[in-house]
Design a protein around this motif. Structure first.
Motif, PDB file in Angstrom:
ATOM      1  N   VAL A  94      37.452  31.976  78.208  1.00  0.00           N
ATOM      2  CA  VAL A  94      37.718  33.133  79.056  1.00  0.00           C
ATOM      3  C   VAL A  94      37.082  34.395  78.482  1.00  0.00           C
ATOM      4  N   ASP A  95      36.412  35.140  79.351  1.00  0.00           N
ATOM      5  CA  ASP A  95      35.883  36.458  79.016  1.00  0.00           C
ATOM      6  C   ASP A  95      36.980  37.477  79.314  1.00  0.00           C
ATOM      7  N   HIS A  96      37.532  38.090  78.269  1.00  0.00           N
ATOM      8  CA  HIS A  96      38.607  39.067  78.427  1.00  0.00           C
ATOM      9  C   HIS A  96      38.069  40.494  78.476  1.00  0.00           C
ATOM     10  N   VAL A  97      36.821  40.677  78.799  1.00  0.00           N
ATOM     11  CA  VAL A  97      36.097  41.941  78.891  1.00  0.00           C
ATOM     12  C   VAL A  97      35.702  42.469  77.511  1.00  0.00           C
ATOM     13  N   ASP A  98      36.696  42.671  76.623  1.00  0.00           N
ATOM     14  CA  ASP A  98      36.373  43.201  75.296  1.00  0.00           C
ATOM     15  C   ASP A  98      36.091  42.096  74.286  1.00  0.00           C
ATOM     16  N   VAL A  99      36.471  40.856  74.600  1.00  0.00           N
ATOM     17  CA  VAL A  99      36.239  39.730  73.702  1.00  0.00           C
ATOM     18  C   VAL A  99      36.251  38.445  74.525  1.00  0.00           C
ATOM     19  N   VAL A 100      35.542  37.428  74.032  1.00  0.00           N
ATOM     20  CA  VAL A 100      35.499  36.120  74.687  1.00  0.00           C
ATOM     21  C   VAL A 100      36.164  35.109  73.765  1.00  0.00           C
ATOM     22  N   ASP A 101      36.901  34.151  74.337  1.00  0.00           N
ATOM     23  CA  ASP A 101      37.517  33.099  73.530  1.00  0.00           C
ATOM     24  C   ASP A 101      36.473  32.450  72.623  1.00  0.00           C
ATOM     25  N   PRO A 102      36.778  32.284  71.344  1.00  0.00           N
ATOM     26  CA  PRO A 102      35.821  31.619  70.449  1.00  0.00           C
ATOM     27  C   PRO A 102      35.721  30.127  70.763  1.00  0.00           C
ATOM     28  N   ILE A 373      31.046  41.071  87.697  1.00  0.00           N
ATOM     29  CA  ILE A 373      31.552  42.376  87.272  1.00  0.00           C
ATOM     30  C   ILE A 373      30.610  42.922  86.199  1.00  0.00           C
ATOM     31  N   ILE A 374      29.958  44.037  86.485  1.00  0.00           N
ATOM     32  CA  ILE A 374      29.003  44.631  85.550  1.00  0.00           C
ATOM     33  C   ILE A 374      29.676  45.794  84.831  1.00  0.00           C
ATOM     34  N   ARG A 375      29.796  45.647  83.521  1.00  0.00           N
ATOM     35  CA  ARG A 375      30.380  46.710  82.713  1.00  0.00           C
ATOM     36  C   ARG A 375      29.300  47.709  82.325  1.00  0.00           C
ATOM     37  N   GLY A 376      29.727  48.908  82.019  1.00  0.00           N
ATOM     38  CA  GLY A 376      28.796  49.955  81.634  1.00  0.00           C
ATOM     39  C   GLY A 376      27.984  49.578  80.412  1.00  0.00           C
ATOM     40  N   GLY A 377      26.683  49.843  80.454  1.00  0.00           N
ATOM     41  CA  GLY A 377      25.816  49.566  79.324  1.00  0.00           C
ATOM     42  C   GLY A 377      25.269  48.156  79.268  1.00  0.00           C
ATOM     43  N   MET A 378      25.623  47.312  80.239  1.00  0.00           N
ATOM     44  CA  MET A 378      25.141  45.929  80.228  1.00  0.00           C
ATOM     45  C   MET A 378      23.723  45.855  80.790  1.00  0.00           C
ATOM     46  N   ASP A 379      22.924  44.973  80.206  1.00  0.00           N
ATOM     47  CA  ASP A 379      21.565  44.727  80.675  1.00  0.00           C
ATOM     48  C   ASP A 379      21.635  43.703  81.799  1.00  0.00           C
ATOM     49  N   LYS A 380      21.235  44.079  83.008  1.00  0.00           N
ATOM     50  CA  LYS A 380      21.336  43.177  84.151  1.00  0.00           C
ATOM     51  C   LYS A 380      20.523  41.900  83.945  1.00  0.00           C
ATOM     52  N   GLU A 381      19.387  42.015  83.267  1.00  0.00           N
ATOM     53  CA  GLU A 381      18.552  40.834  83.063  1.00  0.00           C
ATOM     54  C   GLU A 381      19.260  39.785  82.206  1.00  0.00           C
ATOM     55  N   LEU A 383      22.248  38.989  82.493  1.00  0.00           N
ATOM     56  CA  LEU A 383      23.246  38.314  83.313  1.00  0.00           C
ATOM     57  C   LEU A 383      22.650  37.158  84.116  1.00  0.00           C
ATOM     58  N   GLY A 384      21.338  37.128  84.266  1.00  0.00           N
ATOM     59  CA  GLY A 384      20.695  36.002  84.930  1.00  0.00           C
ATOM     60  C   GLY A 384      20.867  36.008  86.433  1.00  0.00           C
ATOM     61  N   ILE A 385      22.100  35.861  86.896  1.00  0.00           N
ATOM     62  CA  ILE A 385      22.393  35.792  88.327  1.00  0.00           C
ATOM     63  C   ILE A 385      23.533  36.760  88.638  1.00  0.00           C
ATOM     64  N   LEU A 386      23.319  37.630  89.616  1.00  0.00           N
ATOM     65  CA  LEU A 386      24.359  38.552  90.074  1.00  0.00           C
ATOM     66  C   LEU A 386      24.841  38.095  91.446  1.00  0.00           C
ATOM     67  N   VAL A 387      26.150  37.997  91.609  1.00  0.00           N
ATOM     68  CA  VAL A 387      26.734  37.526  92.864  1.00  0.00           C
ATOM     69  C   VAL A 387      27.609  38.617  93.461  1.00  0.00           C
ATOM     70  N   SER A 388      27.444  38.876  94.740  1.00  0.00           N
ATOM     71  CA  SER A 388      28.270  39.873  95.433  1.00  0.00           C
ATOM     72  C   SER A 388      28.569  39.367  96.848  1.00  0.00           C
ATOM     73  N   TYR A 389      29.583  39.966  97.460  1.00  0.00           N
ATOM     74  CA  TYR A 389      29.996  39.583  98.811  1.00  0.00           C
ATOM     75  C   TYR A 389      30.180  40.833  99.667  1.00  0.00           C
ATOM     76  N   LYS A 390      30.020  40.651 100.965  1.00  0.00           N
ATOM     77  CA  LYS A 390      30.342  41.725 101.900  1.00  0.00           C
ATOM     78  C   LYS A 390      30.883  41.127 103.194  1.00  0.00           C
ATOM     79  N   ILE A 391      31.814  41.859 103.784  1.00  0.00           N
ATOM     80  CA  ILE A 391      32.398  41.478 105.066  1.00  0.00           C
ATOM     81  C   ILE A 391      31.758  42.339 106.153  1.00  0.00           C
ATOM     82  N   LYS A 392      31.351  41.704 107.239  1.00  0.00           N
ATOM     83  CA  LYS A 392      30.824  42.423 108.396  1.00  0.00           C
ATOM     84  C   LYS A 392      31.782  42.254 109.567  1.00  0.00           C
ATOM     85  N   VAL A 393      32.151  43.368 110.167  1.00  0.00           N
ATOM     86  CA  VAL A 393      32.969  43.353 111.383  1.00  0.00           C
ATOM     87  C   VAL A 393      32.082  43.841 112.523  1.00  0.00           C
ATOM     88  N   ASN A 394      31.938  42.996 113.546  1.00  0.00           N
ATOM     89  CA  ASN A 394      30.995  43.267 114.628  1.00  0.00           C
ATOM     90  C   ASN A 394      31.705  43.243 115.976  1.00  0.00           C
TER      91      ASN A 394
END
Length: 418
Positions: A94-102, A373-381, A383-394
């Protein structure tokens, strides 16, 4: 006497029987402490790290009936030569944001036929973006994002602090067991798998983590050929849970005018919270103020997944994961308000090649990929793959034309109570 068993249900039975004996023989003050056994018994299936820590704490408190809780499942892989056997107590970290399980494991080594070779253990985070079978013709479609090597034999000074996990795995491995620990940096991506097509074979594309043990003269000499029978490996997953503190939901609105009408249609859509969990219904509140002479014939709600492959190119693509039409009509010069419920699920998208999923181990069931979830100061490259979602109401309006608003959606896993 301490119970010694690999099966958790036996441990559970032991705890239940022992608790009854203690309740019959102990004083009232001791009986209150024995109630902790019931709590432990109910948590046998909870996360291993928390489980063993609670047991250790209980022993330090001076319990009259100490117990040793063992790993409920050991993941084991042996090399073809049988000289190396890799042991792990879990495969989700688990990634706990400030530390990851060893990553705590043990490697059993038979040194009888090593010759001048050394024994190495490595943890690698890599991005695979092509078919595995093409690697054999000299085309490599795998790029290492991060990699760390440790020499375990001959001893090169790697002396990790032994934990409950190590102790349990060392008992499994015996005298030839060597403990190791890897600390995963927090800036690495979580495990993501791109859903293969029906005819795709081999490892799926995506970001994965792999623990690998092998025999070689040096850790990463590209000119040294490592025999497949002298390696063993286990794929693990880096996962992330939703944060405890979440904000209010998103809101979007649009006012649109149509030809032959001097007044507009006002559409407003909103979510009641910021983060939703995989598999839970998502209520979307829709408000319509129709001041035109047109009729809104129906309302369509869609959810799109956008996958941004940032490691090797600016490759971004969007796939629809939900499309539902609601037969709600809004007459001319009328108002409308209703909460519509939607649930995007992988089970409805099994045939869509390239859909981003949470990391998969072999053929286990998984789900749509969690939002990155992108934290401040992280290099996007990184991360390899960025996933996002959006809802459209039409809104589908009579006479042609429509009104559409978009809402960003965050999908994640809830944090376990333990």
């Amino acid at each position: 006497m301490m119970p010694s068993t690999e099966d958790v249900w036996l441990c559970s039975i032991y705890l239940g029987d022992k608790r009854q004996q203690v309740l019959q023989q102990s004083s009232p003050s001791q009986q209150s402490k024995r109630s902790e056994y019931k709590t432990l018994r109910l948590r046998v299936s909870s996360a291993l790290s928390d489980f063993t820590r609670q047991a250790a704490d209980y022993q330090r408190e001076g319990a009259d009936c100490p117990i040793t809780l063992q790993v409920k499942r050991v993941f084991k892989k042996t090399s073809g030569s049988s000289q190396l056997t890799l042991y792990l107590g879990k495969r989700d970290y688990v990634d706990h944001v400030d530390v990851v399980d060893p990553v705590e494991g043990v490697l059993k080594i038979d040194p009888s036929e090593l010759g001048d070779r050394k024994v190495w253990i490595q943890l690698a985070c890599a991005f695979r973006y092509g078919r595995e079978d093409l690697d054999v013709i000299g085309l490599s479609f795998r790029k290492d994002i991060w990699i760390q090597h440790i020499q375990l034999y001959p001893d090169a000074g790697h002396k990790p602090t032994l934990t409950e996990m190590h102790d349990t795995l060392l008992k499994k491995a015996g005298e030839q067991g060597h403990a190791f620990t890897f600390n995963i940096p927090t800036n690495l991506p979580c495990s993501v798998t791109l859903q293969p097509g029906p005819d795709d074979k081999g490892k799926a594309c995506g970001v994965d983590f792999e623990v690998k043990a092998y025999l070689a003269k040096s850790a990463d000499d590209p000119d040294e050929k490592i025999d497949k029978k002298d390696t063993c490996r286990l794929v693990i997953r880096k996962i992330q849970f939703a944060p405890d503190n979440t904000g209010s939901g998103q809101k979007a609105e649009l006012c649109k005018s149509f030809m032959m009408s001097d007044k507009p249609v006002l559409l407003e859509a909103m979510l009641d919270k910021e983060i939703y969990y995989h598999g839970d219904p998502i209520p979307v509140t829709v408000k319509v103020k129709n001041e035109t002479n047109k009729v809104v014939k129906k309302i369509k709600v869609t959810v799109d997944q956008t996958t941004d492959v940032v490691l090797y190119s600016a490759d971004k693509y969007t796939k629809n994961v939900l499309c539902e039409e609601f037969g709600e009509t809004v007459e001319a010069n009328a108002n409308f308000e209703k909460t519509l419920s939607i649930t995007p699920l992988l089970s409805n998208n099994k045939e869509k090649r390239g859909l981003a999923l949470d990391g998969r181990l072999k053929d286990e069931d998984t789900n749509l990929a969690s939002t990155t979830i992108i934290r401040g100061g992280m290099d996007k490259e990184m991360l390899g793959i960025l996933v996002s979602y959006k809802i459209k109401v039409n809104l589908m309006v009579s006479g042609g034309g429509d009104v559409t608003v978009e809402l960003p959606l965050t999908l994640m896993h809830p944090k376990p109570k333990d």
